[in-house]
Design a protein around this motif. Structure first.
Motif, short mmCIF file in Angstrom:
data_model
loop_
_atom_site.label_atom_id
_atom_site.label_comp_id
_atom_site.label_asym_id
_atom_site.label_seq_id
_atom_site.Cartn_x
_atom_site.Cartn_y
_atom_site.Cartn_z
N PHE A 315 -3.71 -1.19 -8.52
CA PHE A 315 -4.93 -1.29 -7.86
C PHE A 315 -5.21 -2.27 -7.11
O PHE A 315 -5.39 -2.90 -5.93
CB PHE A 315 -5.28 -0.37 -9.26
CG PHE A 315 -6.99 -0.13 -7.73
CD1 PHE A 315 -7.21 0.51 -6.11
CD2 PHE A 315 -8.25 -1.05 -7.96
CE1 PHE A 315 -8.83 0.53 -5.67
CE2 PHE A 315 -9.26 -1.13 -7.68
CZ PHE A 315 -9.56 -0.11 -6.11
N ARG A 319 -5.42 -5.05 -3.91
CA ARG A 319 -6.66 -5.38 -3.39
C ARG A 319 -6.23 -7.27 -3.29
O ARG A 319 -6.45 -7.41 -1.77
CB ARG A 319 -7.52 -5.43 -4.04
CG ARG A 319 -8.09 -3.94 -4.04
CD ARG A 319 -9.14 -4.27 -5.08
NE ARG A 319 -10.38 -4.51 -5.30
CZ ARG A 319 -11.48 -4.47 -3.91
NH1 ARG A 319 -11.50 -2.55 -3.93
NH2 ARG A 319 -12.51 -5.25 -4.22
N ALA A 324 -4.15 -2.81 0.37
CA ALA A 324 -4.29 -1.79 0.27
C ALA A 324 -4.70 0.06 0.56
O ALA A 324 -5.11 0.54 0.37
CB ALA A 324 -6.11 -2.03 -1.15
N LEU A 327 -3.11 2.85 0.19
CA LEU A 327 -3.99 3.73 -1.32
C LEU A 327 -4.41 4.50 0.11
O LEU A 327 -4.91 6.38 -0.56
CB LEU A 327 -4.71 3.32 -1.50
CG LEU A 327 -4.32 2.14 -2.72
CD1 LEU A 327 -5.80 1.30 -3.05
CD2 LEU A 327 -3.47 3.01 -3.61
N GLY A 328 -4.55 5.03 1.35
CA GLY A 328 -5.54 5.34 2.51
C GLY A 328 -4.26 6.62 3.10
O GLY A 328 -4.43 7.74 3.20
N ARG A 354 -6.70 11.05 0.10
CA ARG A 354 -6.85 9.55 -0.57
C ARG A 354 -7.23 8.39 1.12
O ARG A 354 -6.62 8.93 1.69
CB ARG A 354 -5.85 9.22 -1.59
CG ARG A 354 -5.36 9.88 -1.94
CD ARG A 354 -4.68 9.19 -2.65
NE ARG A 354 -3.08 8.55 -1.93
CZ ARG A 354 -2.53 8.12 -2.96
NH1 ARG A 354 -2.32 7.13 -4.24
NH2 ARG A 354 -1.30 7.32 -1.97
N THR A 355 -8.11 7.70 0.60
CA THR A 355 -8.96 6.98 1.27
C THR A 355 -9.22 5.56 1.19
O THR A 355 -9.44 5.53 0.02
CB THR A 355 -10.17 7.32 2.58
OG1 THR A 355 -11.26 7.25 1.38
CG2 THR A 355 -10.33 9.20 3.32
N PHE A 356 -8.77 4.90 1.72
CA PHE A 356 -9.15 2.83 1.77
C PHE A 356 -9.93 2.68 2.54
O PHE A 356 -9.08 2.46 3.60
CB PHE A 356 -8.10 2.39 1.00
CG PHE A 356 -8.50 0.75 0.43
CD1 PHE A 356 -9.29 1.20 -1.00
CD2 PHE A 356 -8.29 0.16 1.13
CE1 PHE A 356 -9.17 -0.60 -1.26
CE2 PHE A 356 -8.72 -1.79 0.66
CZ PHE A 356 -9.45 -0.74 -0.84
N GLN A 360 -13.73 -2.42 1.46
CA GLN A 360 -13.80 -1.91 -0.14
C GLN A 360 -13.45 -3.12 -1.15
O GLN A 360 -12.95 -2.78 -1.87
CB GLN A 360 -12.99 0.12 -0.03
CG GLN A 360 -13.86 0.77 -0.02
CD GLN A 360 -13.08 2.03 -0.41
OE1 GLN A 360 -12.14 2.41 0.80
NE2 GLN A 360 -13.51 3.41 -1.52
N TYR A 361 -12.69 -4.10 0.20
CA TYR A 361 -11.77 -5.12 -0.28
C TYR A 361 -13.24 -5.45 -1.39
O TYR A 361 -12.83 -6.85 -2.20
CB TYR A 361 -11.31 -5.93 0.43
CG TYR A 361 -10.09 -4.70 0.90
CD1 TYR A 361 -8.57 -5.63 -0.23
CD2 TYR A 361 -10.10 -5.32 2.50
CE1 TYR A 361 -7.83 -4.90 0.16
CE2 TYR A 361 -8.31 -5.09 2.74
CZ TYR A 361 -7.47 -4.74 1.55
OH TYR A 361 -5.89 -4.07 1.66
#
Length: 382
Positions: A315, A319, A324, A327-328, A354-356, A360-361
């Motif tokens: 993870f 990032r 990342a 991840l979605g 799943r979402t990113f 979110q960074y």
């Protein structure tokens, strides 16, 4: 600084577990039963084995004992017998993407290896006897996918698939085998199989048709075998420095950096029982990747993804690489509702959402802070 840290650690006696010239893993014993294959044995016991009271690879550890819902209980196959261990949940399920991440036996990604049938990877085939070179059984385990054969030692040591071997000392209340080199069972993940999903079942089954083996001590009987959990180990130090050298070369091409980086990555690869970068990639579909900063960036990132599977690195790596977004992406596995090989061995999109988001960074700046200084601009997306 990283190079000096490595030198200081090596001078203090730290090194890779079972590196060339050291046989830390030894042969199967009561305390350290199977695997027999030397490379699989090395990577399975890398951080679980306290050689002479310490582990030469592990630099920093978490010494808290595992609880009921921790890694080993979550990973071991569920036991249906009345006298079986009740806290084997069988739920820590690698995705199909994770399964495909591991290298082939030639140390290449599955889509780079000319000897690997990439287009036919989902073909159902009869398993060879001793498919993983551990000599657990004298007969074939049954059928599986091409995808699960001719893979690297870390794959066989850390991933369990339908009709594959799972090292465990006691299962369903019985000692698996009196021979320490043969303490393994064959796991079955189809619907209504011994370790599969059943109608009406709401928990304690693999949601992908795969099960994790990493961190599970092969001497597992009636609960976890406790050992210090690795936080930092020498493999990370070597791969950190390799990544630094590759990125520096990408900025300012300097003789020697890429070769040094390859040498550091090769330490991990050789311990894992696969060829060096140069040896492996000269047979790849795109051999040039082994000699450019851009290509080696891909290689070192994949090496981190494999070597540190389930070690809380992925993870944070994604990032800092600003990758990342994956991840979605959709999650895939086998069809756990299939009760035959033909219906089970079907790549199936899972319903996990799943979402990113780009926001979110960064974390939001707390309102208590923005209220103090109104002209502070909130981070994007909040």
């Amino acid at each position: 600084m990283t190079r000096k840290a490595i030198a200081d650690l090596e001078n203090a006696g730290y090194r890779l577990y079972n590196e060339v010239g050291h046989d830390d893993a030894g042969t199967p014993s009561a305390n350290k039963p199977g695997p027999v294959n030397k490379a699989q044995r090395a990577v399975r016991y890398t951080f679980m084995d306290n050689v002479g009271g310490t582990n030469p690879e592990v630099i920093m550890v978490d010494t808290r004992k595992e609880g009921t819902y921790a890694l080993q209980n979550q990973s071991t196959p569920k036991q249906k017998a009345s006298n079986g261990y009740k806290n084997s949940w069988g739920i820590l399920a690698p995705t199909l993407q994770t399964v495909e991440m591991f290298y082939t036996k030639n140390g290449l990604p599955i889509d780079e290896d000319k000897e690997f049938d990439y287009s036919g990877r989902y073909k159902i085939v009869n398993m060879p006897v001793n498919y993983d070179e551990n000599n657990y059984f004298a007969q074939s385990n049954g059928r599986t996918l091409n995808l699960h054969l001719n893979r690297e030692p870390r794959f066989f040591a850390w991933i369990a698939f339908h009709n594959g071997n799972y090292e465990i000392m006691k299962y369903n209340g019985k000692v698996v085998n009196t021979n320490n080199a043969k303490k393994a069972i064959v796991v079955k993940f189809r619907k209504n199989d011994a370790n599969g999903w059943e109608d009406g079942q709401t928990g304690n089954y693999t949601g992908t048709g795969y099960l994790n083996k990493k961190f599970v001590h092969p001497a597992f009987q009636n609960g976890p075998v406790h050992y210090p959990y690795p936080v930092i180990r020498m493999a990370e130090m070597y791969l950190n420095l390799a990544e630094i050298l590759i990125e520096l070369d990408a900025l300012e091409n300097t003789t020697g950096r890429l070769e040094e980086a390859k040498g550091l990555i090769d330490k991990i690869r050789v311990r894992a029982g696969i060829p060096t970068i140069d040896e492996a990639w000269k047979k790849a579909n795109h051999p040039e990747k082994a000699n450019t900063a851009e290509g080696l960036r891909e290689i070192v990132r994949r090496e981190r993804q494999i070597e540190f599977y389930l070690e809380n690195q992925r993870f944070w790596d994604l990032r800092r690489w600003k990758d990342a977004g994956i991840l979605g992406e959709k999650v895939w596995g086998m069809n756990i509702e299939g009760d035959t090989d033909e219906t089970f061995f079907v790549p199936t999109e899972l319903q996990n959402i799943r979402t990113f988001k780009q926001a979110q960074y960064l974390m939001p700046i707390p309102m208590t802070e923005t209220n103090k200084v109104p002209h502070i601009v909130q981070n994007p997306g909040y």
